[in-house]
Design a protein around this motif. Sequence first.
Motif, PDB file in Angstrom:
ATOM      1  N   PRO A 169      -6.492   8.206  -7.287  1.00 60.71           N
ATOM      2  CA  PRO A 169      -6.759   7.167  -8.295  1.00 60.71           C
ATOM      3  C   PRO A 169      -6.142   5.818  -7.956  1.00 60.71           C
ATOM      4  O   PRO A 169      -6.677   4.771  -8.338  1.00 60.71           O
ATOM      5  CB  PRO A 169      -6.137   7.751  -9.572  1.00 60.71           C
ATOM      6  CG  PRO A 169      -6.084   9.221  -9.339  1.00 60.71           C
ATOM      7  CD  PRO A 169      -5.864   9.399  -7.863  1.00 60.71           C
ATOM      8  N   ARG A 170      -5.021   5.830  -7.230  1.00 60.10           N
ATOM      9  CA  ARG A 170      -4.378   4.566  -6.872  1.00 60.10           C
ATOM     10  C   ARG A 170      -5.254   3.720  -5.959  1.00 60.10           C
ATOM     11  O   ARG A 170      -5.150   2.489  -5.964  1.00 60.10           O
ATOM     12  CB  ARG A 170      -3.029   4.834  -6.200  1.00 60.10           C
ATOM     13  CG  ARG A 170      -1.986   5.480  -7.098  1.00 60.10           C
ATOM     14  CD  ARG A 170      -0.729   5.825  -6.304  1.00 60.10           C
ATOM     15  NE  ARG A 170      -1.017   6.811  -5.260  1.00 60.10           N
ATOM     16  CZ  ARG A 170      -0.141   7.222  -4.358  1.00 60.10           C
ATOM     17  NH1 ARG A 170       1.081   6.711  -4.353  1.00 60.10           N
ATOM     18  NH2 ARG A 170      -0.475   8.127  -3.448  1.00 60.10           N
ATOM     19  N   TYR A 171      -6.103   4.381  -5.191  1.00 59.37           N
ATOM     20  CA  TYR A 171      -6.970   3.652  -4.267  1.00 59.37           C
ATOM     21  C   TYR A 171      -7.845   2.655  -5.025  1.00 59.37           C
ATOM     22  O   TYR A 171      -8.007   1.500  -4.606  1.00 59.37           O
ATOM     23  CB  TYR A 171      -7.834   4.650  -3.490  1.00 59.37           C
ATOM     24  CG  TYR A 171      -8.941   4.018  -2.690  1.00 59.37           C
ATOM     25  CD1 TYR A 171      -8.694   3.440  -1.447  1.00 59.37           C
ATOM     26  CD2 TYR A 171     -10.248   4.000  -3.183  1.00 59.37           C
ATOM     27  CE1 TYR A 171      -9.713   2.860  -0.714  1.00 59.37           C
ATOM     28  CE2 TYR A 171     -11.269   3.424  -2.453  1.00 59.37           C
ATOM     29  CZ  TYR A 171     -11.002   2.862  -1.220  1.00 59.37           C
ATOM     30  OH  TYR A 171     -12.020   2.280  -0.513  1.00 59.37           O
ATOM     31  N   TYR A 172      -8.393   3.092  -6.140  1.00 56.21           N
ATOM     32  CA  TYR A 172      -9.297   2.221  -6.892  1.00 56.21           C
ATOM     33  C   TYR A 172      -8.537   1.125  -7.629  1.00 56.21           C
ATOM     34  O   TYR A 172      -9.066   0.027  -7.842  1.00 56.21           O
ATOM     35  CB  TYR A 172     -10.143   3.082  -7.844  1.00 56.21           C
ATOM     36  CG  TYR A 172     -11.027   4.013  -7.057  1.00 56.21           C
ATOM     37  CD1 TYR A 172     -12.210   3.563  -6.491  1.00 56.21           C
ATOM     38  CD2 TYR A 172     -10.642   5.336  -6.827  1.00 56.21           C
ATOM     39  CE1 TYR A 172     -13.007   4.409  -5.727  1.00 56.21           C
ATOM     40  CE2 TYR A 172     -11.433   6.187  -6.061  1.00 56.21           C
ATOM     41  CZ  TYR A 172     -12.613   5.703  -5.506  1.00 56.21           C
ATOM     42  OH  TYR A 172     -13.382   6.537  -4.738  1.00 56.21           O
ATOM     43  N   GLU A 173      -7.294   1.384  -7.997  1.00 60.87           N
ATOM     44  CA  GLU A 173      -6.467   0.338  -8.584  1.00 60.87           C
ATOM     45  C   GLU A 173      -6.156  -0.743  -7.553  1.00 60.87           C
ATOM     46  O   GLU A 173      -6.212  -1.943  -7.850  1.00 60.87           O
ATOM     47  CB  GLU A 173      -5.165   0.938  -9.124  1.00 60.87           C
ATOM     48  CG  GLU A 173      -5.369   1.909 -10.278  1.00 60.87           C
ATOM     49  CD  GLU A 173      -4.078   2.609 -10.674  1.00 60.87           C
ATOM     50  OE1 GLU A 173      -3.015   2.280 -10.093  1.00 60.87           O
ATOM     51  OE2 GLU A 173      -4.129   3.496 -11.554  1.00 60.87           O
ATOM     52  N   ILE A 179       0.862  -1.181   0.000  1.00 62.06           N
ATOM     53  CA  ILE A 179       0.000   0.000   0.000  1.00 62.06           C
ATOM     54  C   ILE A 179       0.901   1.235   0.000  1.00 62.06           C
ATOM     55  O   ILE A 179       1.674   1.441   0.938  1.00 62.06           O
ATOM     56  CB  ILE A 179      -0.932   0.014   1.228  1.00 62.06           C
ATOM     57  CG1 ILE A 179      -1.734  -1.292   1.299  1.00 62.06           C
ATOM     58  CG2 ILE A 179      -1.857   1.218   1.160  1.00 62.06           C
ATOM     59  CD1 ILE A 179      -2.595  -1.580   0.086  1.00 62.06           C
ATOM     60  N   PRO A 180       0.815   2.096  -1.030  1.00 56.30           N
ATOM     61  CA  PRO A 180       1.799   3.167  -1.211  1.00 56.30           C
ATOM     62  C   PRO A 180       1.507   4.462  -0.465  1.00 56.30           C
ATOM     63  O   PRO A 180       2.329   5.379  -0.496  1.00 56.30           O
ATOM     64  CB  PRO A 180       1.740   3.415  -2.723  1.00 56.30           C
ATOM     65  CG  PRO A 180       0.307   3.129  -3.077  1.00 56.30           C
ATOM     66  CD  PRO A 180      -0.111   1.989  -2.185  1.00 56.30           C
ATOM     67  N   PHE A 181       0.373   4.567   0.210  1.00 58.62           N
ATOM     68  CA  PHE A 181      -0.010   5.842   0.816  1.00 58.62           C
ATOM     69  C   PHE A 181       0.856   6.156   2.036  1.00 58.62           C
ATOM     70  O   PHE A 181       1.109   5.300   2.876  1.00 58.62           O
ATOM     71  CB  PHE A 181      -1.486   5.821   1.222  1.00 58.62           C
ATOM     72  CG  PHE A 181      -2.409   5.511   0.082  1.00 58.62           C
ATOM     73  CD1 PHE A 181      -2.394   6.293  -1.068  1.00 58.62           C
ATOM     74  CD2 PHE A 181      -3.281   4.434   0.138  1.00 58.62           C
ATOM     75  CE1 PHE A 181      -3.239   6.017  -2.129  1.00 58.62           C
ATOM     76  CE2 PHE A 181      -4.126   4.140  -0.908  1.00 58.62           C
ATOM     77  CZ  PHE A 181      -4.103   4.926  -2.057  1.00 58.62           C
ATOM     78  N   GLU A 182       1.288   7.413   2.111  1.00 60.12           N
ATOM     79  CA  GLU A 182       2.120   7.847   3.234  1.00 60.12           C
ATOM     80  C   GLU A 182       1.275   7.975   4.503  1.00 60.12           C
ATOM     81  O   GLU A 182       0.056   8.087   4.459  1.00 60.12           O
ATOM     82  CB  GLU A 182       2.789   9.188   2.903  1.00 60.12           C
ATOM     83  CG  GLU A 182       3.776   9.118   1.737  1.00 60.12           C
ATOM     84  CD  GLU A 182       4.455  10.456   1.482  1.00 60.12           C
ATOM     85  OE1 GLU A 182       4.112  11.434   2.187  1.00 60.12           O
ATOM     86  OE2 GLU A 182       5.303  10.513   0.592  1.00 60.12           O
ATOM     87  N   LEU A 235      -7.402  -6.258  -5.196  1.00 63.75           N
ATOM     88  CA  LEU A 235      -7.845  -7.135  -4.114  1.00 63.75           C
ATOM     89  C   LEU A 235      -9.135  -7.858  -4.482  1.00 63.75           C
ATOM     90  O   LEU A 235      -9.266  -9.069  -4.245  1.00 63.75           O
ATOM     91  CB  LEU A 235      -8.044  -6.312  -2.833  1.00 63.75           C
ATOM     92  CG  LEU A 235      -6.779  -5.761  -2.175  1.00 63.75           C
ATOM     93  CD1 LEU A 235      -7.148  -4.845  -1.012  1.00 63.75           C
ATOM     94  CD2 LEU A 235      -5.884  -6.884  -1.689  1.00 63.75           C
ATOM     95  N   ILE A 236     -10.084  -7.142  -5.044  1.00 65.75           N
ATOM     96  CA  ILE A 236     -11.370  -7.756  -5.380  1.00 65.75           C
ATOM     97  C   ILE A 236     -11.188  -8.798  -6.486  1.00 65.75           C
ATOM     98  O   ILE A 236     -11.810  -9.873  -6.461  1.00 65.75           O
ATOM     99  CB  ILE A 236     -12.394  -6.684  -5.786  1.00 65.75           C
ATOM    100  CG1 ILE A 236     -12.762  -5.850  -4.553  1.00 65.75           C
ATOM    101  CG2 ILE A 236     -13.642  -7.312  -6.400  1.00 65.75           C
ATOM    102  CD1 ILE A 236     -13.669  -4.679  -4.838  1.00 65.75           C
ATOM    103  N   THR A 237     -10.316  -8.503  -7.448  1.00 61.66           N
ATOM    104  CA  THR A 237     -10.044  -9.467  -8.522  1.00 61.66           C
ATOM    105  C   THR A 237      -9.436 -10.742  -7.962  1.00 61.66           C
ATOM    106  O   THR A 237      -9.789 -11.864  -8.363  1.00 61.66           O
ATOM    107  CB  THR A 237      -9.102  -8.857  -9.575  1.00 61.66           C
ATOM    108  OG1 THR A 237      -9.738  -7.723 -10.163  1.00 61.66           O
ATOM    109  CG2 THR A 237      -8.765  -9.869 -10.665  1.00 61.66           C
ATOM    110  N   PHE A 238      -8.517 -10.587  -7.004  1.00 61.04           N
ATOM    111  CA  PHE A 238      -7.944 -11.782  -6.376  1.00 61.04           C
ATOM    112  C   PHE A 238      -9.032 -12.592  -5.688  1.00 61.04           C
ATOM    113  O   PHE A 238      -9.131 -13.814  -5.872  1.00 61.04           O
ATOM    114  CB  PHE A 238      -6.867 -11.408  -5.357  1.00 61.04           C
ATOM    115  CG  PHE A 238      -6.359 -12.592  -4.586  1.00 61.04           C
ATOM    116  CD1 PHE A 238      -5.318 -13.366  -5.087  1.00 61.04           C
ATOM    117  CD2 PHE A 238      -6.937 -12.965  -3.378  1.00 61.04           C
ATOM    118  CE1 PHE A 238      -4.868 -14.493  -4.402  1.00 61.04           C
ATOM    119  CE2 PHE A 238      -6.504 -14.083  -2.681  1.00 61.04           C
ATOM    120  CZ  PHE A 238      -5.457 -14.847  -3.198  1.00 61.04           C
TER     121      PHE A 238
END
Length: 295
Positions: free
Chosen positions: A244-248, A229-232, A253-256
């Motif tokens: 936008p990264r949040y939805y990626e 998770i890249p968020f500081e 996760l949902i795809t997995f």
Amino acid sequence: MSVPNPKMLELDRLWKTYDTPKGPATIVKDFNLKLKEGEFATLIGHSGCGKSTVLMMVAGLSDLSKGNMILAGREASGPGPDRGIVFQSPCLLPWMSAFENVMLGVNQVYFTASRQERRQMAEYYLSIVGLADAMHKFPGELSQGMRQRVGIARAFALQPKMLLLDEPFGMLDSLTRYELQEVLLELWRRNRITTLMVTHDVDEAIFLSDRVVMMTDGPEAEVGDILNIPFERPRNRKEIMEDPRYYELREHLITFLNDRSHIRPSREPSFKPSPDMAAELATHGPALPFPTAAA
């Protein structure tokens, strides 16, 4: 002068097998994971995949059938005050006040401290979780969210090396859950205790974690993927949800969970781990028996 070990927890090929009338049943097989000191990681996967089983083995409340567990550089077995646990239900003693429930553990672990020091420790953590005015109330007088705050304060008051959380917000309404996530992050920021948390909530995993560890379906569940998770930090929920990264990350996760949780990497010779999982292998060594992305 010794150099501190950057790895707080090392799980090497953990197995959990139960005897049944039909023979041995393996719930978790070849589970491998390494957590750095001060890291916050979550385990996510479908119900029954073995998330809580892994957590209970780390807690020492369930014996390992096979494998090794190293905690802070030493092999660990059995429960101990070096691991603080928060369950979905806080399991408070109903005849004791919130303060007395916290003091119960503090008295056991810090018996060499003065009575005043121990009281101050319990009062401090109950105040931090927002119970300064309710610490002398009994569990029956507290809401579910307030009881869970006591459970969180009790775990942090022991100042453990590791914090283990088993869906601590699963029984709460959305508003209370969000509030307690913020409380947990604030306590974690102050203490930087290495944390492993079980959750079913994708958004909760992204908001709280440094890494999300995805488990394959059981039986014989293992690590299926790892997502950095890249968020500081410190984190702001609104800012994260507008990134936008949040939805990626959420889609990954949902795809997995929807499409790939049935795939067991150790049984797939052509399996290619995600970049984050490949980085885990490069950093910590070939814990899993399949090739890296460069293969």
